[in-house]
Scaffold this motif. Sequence first.
Motif: not given
Length: 196
Positions: A119-138
Amino acid sequence: MSHLKFNPRTLILLLMILVLTGFRLLVTFNSDELQFANFSSIGAVALFGGAYFKDNLKAFSFPLLSLFLSDFVLSTTIFSKYSSGFLYDGWYWVYGAFALMVLVGRLMLKNVNVVNLLASTLVIVLIHWIVTDFPIWYGNPVYVQNLAGFWLVLEKAIPFEIRFLEGTIVYGSILFGAFEILKAKYPVLKLQTQKI
């Protein structure tokens, strides 16, 4: 006179983090440049540090330091073309995501078991996905600055996040499994009542 005590638990935890961080470098140096991009130990190290270090300073600083050391080596060698002089563009987003991953380990892995680890692995993948891709888009003129544009960035990142998930599962199994076996064999590694 100082009453410093040798703490084998802290030493073993730190050594395990450093060994797995070394694997990140070993795999990256011995493969095609981006073949194993994101298939790394950093997610597992974040969860591991958050789960087993009960002292906040150690829980956050040891995993973040391991990320920094490996990033520094990579950004000054094989990834130097992506380096902006210090590390790489947007490094602070990665480190912010990494700190959140350690926090997930602290909150979700107070009781380490397979279900909590997955469960924690899935949560951190989601965090990594959203947080690290935000600056690529913004602010990037390549993508429209709305939810559809951000979603497009997230879609393009799916193969990298799948590798991040795979790496976290593989390395997490090694880290957590090895430490649990060591704790069972050497009771001195079990958490004492005082914080380490």
